[in-house]
Design a protein around this motif. Structure first.
Motif, PDB file in Angstrom:
ATOM      1  N   GLY A 298       0.927  -1.303   0.007  1.00 62.65           N
ATOM      2  CA  GLY A 298       0.119   0.045   0.011  1.00 62.65           C
ATOM      3  C   GLY A 298       0.772   1.136   0.057  1.00 62.65           C
ATOM      4  N   SER A 299       1.853   1.341   1.012  1.00 59.92           N
ATOM      5  CA  SER A 299       2.628   2.409   0.869  1.00 59.92           C
ATOM      6  C   SER A 299       3.558   2.677  -0.477  1.00 59.92           C
ATOM      7  N   LEU A 300       3.778   1.599  -1.239  1.00 57.58           N
ATOM      8  CA  LEU A 300       4.455   1.725  -2.493  1.00 57.58           C
ATOM      9  C   LEU A 300       3.604   2.366  -3.474  1.00 57.58           C
ATOM     10  N   GLY A 301       2.304   1.887  -3.564  1.00 58.39           N
ATOM     11  CA  GLY A 301       1.322   2.522  -4.259  1.00 58.39           C
ATOM     12  C   GLY A 301       0.918   4.025  -4.028  1.00 58.39           C
ATOM     13  N   LEU A 346      -7.049   2.764  -4.042  1.00 59.30           N
ATOM     14  CA  LEU A 346      -6.667   1.377  -3.886  1.00 59.30           C
ATOM     15  C   LEU A 346      -5.765   0.888  -3.191  1.00 59.30           C
ATOM     16  N   PHE A 347      -4.655   1.764  -3.173  1.00 58.04           N
ATOM     17  CA  PHE A 347      -3.416   1.231  -2.446  1.00 58.04           C
ATOM     18  C   PHE A 347      -3.675   1.762  -1.023  1.00 58.04           C
ATOM     19  N   GLY A 348      -4.451   2.942  -0.860  1.00 58.97           N
ATOM     20  CA  GLY A 348      -4.556   3.458   0.663  1.00 58.97           C
ATOM     21  C   GLY A 348      -5.455   2.333   1.249  1.00 58.97           C
ATOM     22  N   GLY A 349      -6.468   1.728   0.472  1.00 58.55           N
ATOM     23  CA  GLY A 349      -7.203   0.425   1.308  1.00 58.55           C
ATOM     24  C   GLY A 349      -6.258  -0.613   1.742  1.00 58.55           C
ATOM     25  N   PHE A 350      -5.140  -0.898   0.839  1.00 62.12           N
ATOM     26  CA  PHE A 350      -4.308  -2.009   1.144  1.00 62.12           C
ATOM     27  C   PHE A 350      -3.547  -1.547   2.514  1.00 62.12           C
ATOM     28  N   PHE A 351      -3.235  -0.094   2.585  1.00 57.23           N
ATOM     29  CA  PHE A 351      -2.604   0.564   3.275  1.00 57.23           C
ATOM     30  C   PHE A 351      -3.048   0.339   4.841  1.00 57.23           C
ATOM     31  N   ILE A 352      -4.320   0.945   4.893  1.00 56.33           N
ATOM     32  CA  ILE A 352      -5.109   1.236   6.206  1.00 56.33           C
ATOM     33  C   ILE A 352      -5.776   0.138   6.934  1.00 56.33           C
ATOM     34  N   VAL A 353      -6.565  -0.828   6.013  1.00 58.84           N
ATOM     35  CA  VAL A 353      -7.222  -1.779   6.502  1.00 58.84           C
ATOM     36  C   VAL A 353      -6.442  -2.784   7.397  1.00 58.84           C
ATOM     37  N   PRO A 354      -5.471  -3.142   6.738  1.00 63.39           N
ATOM     38  CA  PRO A 354      -4.841  -4.223   7.914  1.00 63.39           C
ATOM     39  C   PRO A 354      -4.216  -3.784   9.044  1.00 63.39           C
TER      40      PRO A 354
END
Length: 626
Positions: A298-301, A346-354
């Motif tokens: 997520g942080s990469l995106g 999209l990548f923000g979702g990958f970052f924050i949800v976990p």
């Protein structure tokens, strides 16, 4: 419904989801309606400028998060959260009456007071919402529940913002804004009545009314677990980063794209769709586990697509008059910006949800609501700091695209710093990437892994990838006991060294290293960690399990902890197995995405965990597929 969406049909989750959705909708309906009124009808309400009034409204709404989050966390740990949720929704209904009074009196002070009270209501509800999820959801449902909450929150923010703008712009009497808010509050109150009981984890807690001292103490609770605190900092950074982008969108649209309000709305909608999609994809990408390996992805995106907004921004599109939406949609740079915002979301979702799921999963149950409250305090602090830094940067002459680029570069620097402090994030990313690239993992029984406390994990040993698969499938970090020679393998050696693996050697080869390994195993278990061993002692050379060695007995004699048996299947014949005598000699032997399985059994009491008994249990879990 399948996957996380099935939660929307359960009483354990659906009423809470609806309650929080309507609450976020109502907050943004009233806040944006008030901002629109103050922006376009400033003279009717105050002698202050529209810009000052808009920022004043934003500051008043967020102020209660600084003042009362700590107290809200205490309440949620002391009292039943379902009861508190209903009381906060009742408070919301009363606040809409205050707003109605303000509109009828045409009083800016009353309306700003109502906005402050709405911020207070949101402050009280925040710890309830996130601390309640682990009480009502199973471990395997936690990531999906958080994904739905995050997706629903951003959608409700967008819809509430749009509804507030429409109500303020088109209704002749602004009192209708309060009427609409009242209807939404009633619906939220009705939904909250169906939330199942959520008993208080610490009913004997003494409330502290010293707000400053309580705030410091609350942040102290969050700092007790390093991974939890750094996850909170990561969440707060995301809110700073996202709020910075969203706050500049109107000016970016006008000054760079040459668009109007309709283009701003479209960009907000695109970002919201991205957040929702990224949040909901988390469960599919992680087999329903709390997988922090997604966070580096997520942080990469967030960095790459934040930078690309800078490069995509057109330099000659804006003019004296705003372009129509159709004209802008005929321009490739506008589509590129929209794609960047979609992927940022999209990548923000990958970052924050976990990160939210990890905070809930690893927090002390009796302090969970106060830890969530600490998260809210830091979120507010970061968002305000981000706004001040953005103002400073723009005042110093930075263009809006350049501001986006600076924020993206800062995001990269902060990510590298956090992952250097807690290598677990990056290590789990590598493990997740390796498993997702090479295998299709079928996972069963993750609920048998204890959420806290020590345990010994035993599994059959089929390939060099076994530990990586177990690492990626377990929400808690595992200290594996590994043959010292594997640390010389380039990629796997890097993963195991930085995940705290314990090197071991046979007694004939290095008796001193063997004894050191047992000392470190005892220490890890005494400190409440998970330790993983492969009792066969070596990778199988024929695909069949070998008898378990007595080392497990020695470990349990020193540290009598529960034993978690795990059975791996489908790995024999893979690139990392020794099917033809030497592993890793023929790339792509079985191609990509080959099917493998991991079944996790119920914990075995230490007094019943003999090598022979564990061998039979692991063989049964493995099944007939090698």
């Amino acid at each position: 419904m399948s996957g996380q969406f099935r939660l929307l049909k359960t009483k354990r989750f659906a009423p809470l989801f609806v309650t929080q959705f309507l609450g976020a909708f109502n907050d943004n309906l009233f806040k944006n309606a008030l901002v629109v009124l103050l922006t376009f009808h400033t003279a009717q309400w105050s002698t202050l400028s529209a810009g000052v009034l808009a920022n004043l409204a934003a500051g008043i709404f967020i102020l209660p998060f600084f003042l009362f989050s700590a107290f809200a966390g205490q309440l949620a740990d002391k009292y039943d959260k379902a009861t508190l949720a209903r009381l906060t929704k009742l408070l919301e209904l009363l606040i809409t009456l205050v707003a109605l009074w303000g509109f009828m009196q045409h009083s800016l002070y009353i309306l700003l007071g109502a906005l402050f009270l709405l911020g207070l209501q949101s402050t009280l509800f925040g710890p309830i919402k996130y601390a309640l999820l682990p009480q009502h959801l199973r471990q395997s449902e936690l990531l999906g529940g958080n994904a739905l909450i995050e997706a629903g929150t951003f959608v409700s923010i967008l819809l509430g913002t749009l509804a507030g703008g429409v109500l303020a712009g088109y209704l002749p009497d602004p009192a209708w804004i309060a009427g609409a808010g009242m209807l939404v509050a009633v619906a939220g109150l009705v939904a909250s009545l169906r939330i199942p009981p959520a008993p208080a984890p610490e009913p004997g807690l003494r409330l502290s009314f010293n707000l400053f001292a309580a705030t410091l103490k609350t942040i102290g609770y969050a700092r007790q677990d390093r991974s939890v605190f750094l996850s909170i900092l990561g969440i707060s950074w995301f809110w700073l980063y996202g709020a910075l982008f969203l706050a500049q969108l109107p000016a970016f649209t006008q000054q760079v794209l040459g668009g109007s309000e309709s283009m701003v709305t479209l960009l907000l909608a695109v970002f919201t769709v991205g957040i929702g999609a990224g949040s909901l994809l988390c469960e599919r990408l992680t087999s329903r586990q709390v997988e922090i390996g997604l966070v580096p992805l997520g942080s990469l995106g967030l960095t790459l697509f934040g930078l690309d907004v800078f490069f995509a921004a057109p330099v000659d599109l804006a003019g004296e008059q705003a372009h129509s939406l159709l004209f802008l949609l005929s321009q490739w740079p506008v589509w590129r910006v929209m794609l960047d915002l979609l992927l940022l979301g999209l990548f923000g979702g990958f970052f924050i949800v976990p990160l939210y799921a990890l905070v809930q999963f690893r927090s002390n149950e009796t302090q969970r609501a106060r830890i969530i409250a600490a998260n809210n305090i830091l979120n507010a602090l970061f968002m305000v700091s981000g706004a001040l830094l953005a103002i400073a940067g723009l005042s110093a002459g930075l263009s809006i695209p350049a501001l986006f680029a600076v924020a993206a570069l800062c995001n990269a620097a902060i990510a590298v710093y956090i992952y250097s402090l807690v290598p677990e994030f990056f290590i789990r990313f590598l493990a997740w990437l390796l498993v997702k690239t090479l295998y299709r993992l079928r996972l069963e029984g993750t609920d048998h892994i204890p959420q806290d406390g020590p345990a010994l994990i035993v599994a059959n040993h089929v390939s060099f990838a076994d530990a990586v698969i177990l690492m990626g499938a377990t929400p808690r970090p595992i200290r594996f006991v590994m043959d010292h020679r594997i640390f010389k393998t380039p990629l796997l050696g890097f993963i195991f060294r930085h995940s705290g693996a314990i090197p071991i050697a046979p007694a004939k080869e290095n008796p001193e290293l063997l004894e050191q390994a047992f000392v470190r195993i005892n220490q890890a278990l005494a400190e409440g960690e998970l330790v993983g061993i492969f009792p066969e002692g070596a990778i199988t050379r024929d695909g069949e399990m070998q008898p378990f060695r007595p080392g497990v007995t020695r470990i349990l004699q020193s540290q009598p902890v529960p034993v978690i048996p795990m059975g791996l299947s489908g790995l024999w014949g893979s690139f990392f197995s020794r099917i033809e005598g030497k592993a890793m000699s023929k790339p792509f032997r079985r191609g990509f995405f080959s099917r493998v399985g991991l079944r996790i059994g119920a914990p075995v009491a230490p007094e019943e965990a003999s090598p022979g008994q564990l061998f039979e249990q692991v063989r049964e879990l493995r099944g007939d597929i090698r």
